[in-house]
Design an enzyme around this catalytic site. Structure first.
Site, short mmCIF file in Angstrom:
data_model
loop_
_atom_site.label_atom_id
_atom_site.label_comp_id
_atom_site.label_asym_id
_atom_site.label_seq_id
_atom_site.Cartn_x
_atom_site.Cartn_y
_atom_site.Cartn_z
N LYS A 78 -39.41 12.23 94.12
CA LYS A 78 -39.15 12.28 92.67
C LYS A 78 -40.26 13.10 92.01
CE LYS A 78 -38.23 9.16 88.74
NZ LYS A 78 -38.07 7.76 88.29
N SER A 158 -33.69 6.59 85.76
CA SER A 158 -34.19 7.95 85.70
C SER A 158 -34.25 8.65 87.05
CB SER A 158 -35.59 7.95 85.08
OG SER A 158 -36.50 7.24 85.93
N SER A 182 -34.92 2.00 86.91
CA SER A 182 -34.68 3.36 87.39
C SER A 182 -34.61 3.58 88.90
CB SER A 182 -35.73 4.31 86.83
OG SER A 182 -35.43 4.60 85.50
N1 GLN Z 1 -33.58 3.24 81.32
C1 GLN Z 1 -34.87 2.70 81.02
C2 GLN Z 1 -35.57 3.59 80.04
O1 GLN Z 1 -34.97 4.51 79.62
C3 GLN Z 1 -35.68 2.52 82.27
C4 GLN Z 1 -36.18 3.78 82.84
C5 GLN Z 1 -37.04 3.57 84.04
O2 GLN Z 1 -36.94 2.55 84.72
N2 GLN Z 1 -37.90 4.54 84.31
O3 GLN Z 1 -36.69 3.39 79.67
#
Ligand code: GLN
Length: 491
Positions: A78, A158, A182
């Site tokens: 990532k 994400s 995410s």
């Molecule tokens: N969807 C959540 C956010 O937008 C979590 C994102 C994540 O876990 N990095 O913050």
């Protein structure tokens, strides 16, 4: 596509050791699959030359009967993990062209274990999102489609590049991070496995920070056993991260064959959420039945503060993000929009470098931390966190592991939710609680939606009890026998 890429990570590892094929062959197949799959936009940066060099070094070690647990296995990273000399963008324009001078602890550990880097995977900007649509580098695309309908679907977020690449068989595993869901939500909507370990298991050093008290790294893979193999190499104490925990890392792979006889599975009644499609609850019931058949005891538990988890998260996460992101000012890293005076340079750089969602979070975070609002919002949210932690402590007196859905819907279409932040935030309704209290959670593919898309189930465990997640996850995986694969429409 080469048949080699259809293997699991465990099979690839065993085949490499048995010299059934070389890492050079495996890596060449993976690098060409990555190039062929550019329509998925899963990678921001491809590193085929580096991959070939790493594979050659692995083959030399394997020839001498040496090598680590991941020796010669192609992986995706990532683009939130700093990789020395290789562009690391965090999905943001503000870091375009940034080449770290150091390697994150996790990637350093993966390379020490013999992993081969194929490149850097797409993600929501600074990991803020649930669909990969906030990436400055464009959305990653889910390899799955609704039957013959060619609407482009999101791979979750994400870690959308990670989930898309693993689901499309471009790599055997990928690193991911989970601040509110995410790892688990993108795994759930792509038919892959994702585990967020207990906060403190994996070092955050060299991982671009979003919300430091919630961020935790973990793997996305195609099977539970593969997740166990990869996570073991990612975990471990790191003096460079003050929140890293000095505890022995168990042999997670050994847990994958265990039985769940007598294990108490908690089913939290507050996770029956109104408005969630029936098929999600139906799959949950199916999961309960599978574990019961396997000899587990099912107990209903209550997590009464669940409904406050998302609101508390959307105070704490932006608050920490507003502070973490203050370092991007055009001076030290990446983008700079020059101006005659310093303040204008800061302002113009941040206006041009951050996308809308990131700007929204910085505004919310700065607001909830400001004098006069700090007690009403930030302190209140921290108190809610404690109440949620108490809920879990009480539940784990009655059960050993919790079973819940992993995502409130299957993959949705690009653009379908991006103009409605609230509906986008709801994607993490089942996952965000675990982040607020640091507990481990795993998503396992368990079935298909009416539209033929993957749906996942989640297990949440006690702190540092990933072994029960692997044991129970492997039982669920066998019962679900999820063998579906997306059609290869991109090449
Ligand atoms: N969807 C959540 C956010 O937008 C979590 C994102 C994540 O876990 N990095 O913050």
């Amino acid at each position: 596509m080469s048949e080699l890429l259809k293997m699991t990570m465990a099979e690839a590892r065993d085949g490499l050791r048995a010299k059934a094929f070389s890492s050079a062959e495996l890596t060449a197949a993976a690098s060409s699959a990555v190039a062929e799959a550019r329509p998925l936009n899963a990678f921001i940066t491809e590193t085929p030359e580096q991959a070939a060099e790493m594979a050659a070094a692995s083959d030399a070690k394997l020839a001498r009967g040496e090598g680590g647990a991941l020796e010669g296995i192609p992986l995706g990273i990532k683009d939130l993990f700093c990789t020395k000399g290789v562009q690391t963008t965090a999905g943001s324009r503000i870091l375009q062209g940034f080449k770290p001078v150091y390697e994150s602890t996790i990637t350093a550990k993966l390379w020490a274990a013999g992993g081969v880097m194929l490149g850097k995977l797409n993600l929501d900007e600074f990991a803020m999102g649930s669909s990969n649509e906030t990436s400055y580098y464009g959305p990653a695309i889910n390899p799955w489609r609704r039957g013959n309908d060619d609407t482009k679907l999101v791979p979750g977020g994400s870690s959308g590049g990670s989930s898309a690449a693993v689901a499309a068989d471009l790599c055997f595993g990928a690193t991911a991070t989970d601040t509110g869901g995410s790892i688990r939500q993108p795994a759930a909507v792509t038919g892959t496995v994702g585990i967020k370990p207990t906060y403190g298991r994996c070092s955050r050093w060299g991982v671009v920070a979003f919300a430091s008290s919630l961020d935790q790294a973990g793997p996305i893979t195609r099977t539970v056993k593969d997740a166990a193999i990869m996570l073991r190499e990612m975990c471990g104490y790191d003096p460079k991260d003050s929140t890293s925990v000095d505890m022995a890392v168990p042999d997670f792979e050994a847990s994958c064959g265990g039985s769940v006889k007598g294990l108490r599975i908690g089913v939290p009644k507050e996770y029956r959420i109104e408005g969630v499609p029936e098929e999600v609850d139906h799959l949950w019931d199916q999961g309960i039945a599978w574990l019961k058949e396997a000899g587990a005891e099912i107990v209903e538990v209550s997590l009464p503060h669940t409904k406050y988890a998302l609101p508390a998260y959307y105070i704490v996460a932006p608050a920490e993000a507003s502070s973490n992101l203050s370092r991007y000012d055009g001076v030290k890293y990446g983008l700079r929009v020059d101006s005659d005076d310093l303040t204008t340079m800061y302002e113009q750089t941040r206006a041009a470098g951050f996308g809308r969602e990131v700007q929204r979070r910085i505004l919310i975070g700065t607001y909830v931390l400001s004098a006069g609002y700090y007690d009403a919002y930030y302190i209140k949210a921290q108190k809610v966190r404690t109440l949620i932690a108490n809920d879990f402590t009480a539940a784990f007196e009655k059960c050993d592991v919790l079973l819940t859905p992993a995502s409130p819907s299957p993959a949705f279409g690009i653009g379908e939710k991006s103009n409605d932040p609230i509906s986008m935030y709801l994607n993490d309704v089942y996952t965000v609680t675990a982040n607020l209290v640091g507990l481990p959670g795993i998503a396992v593919p368990a079935g298909l939606s009416k539209t033929g898309l993957p749906l996942g189930l989640q297990l949440i465990g006690r702190a540092f009890d990933e072994e029960t997640l692997f044991r129970t996850g492997a039982v669920l995986e066998r019962a679900a026998n999820f063998t579906g694969k997306p059609g290869k429409w991109w090449a």
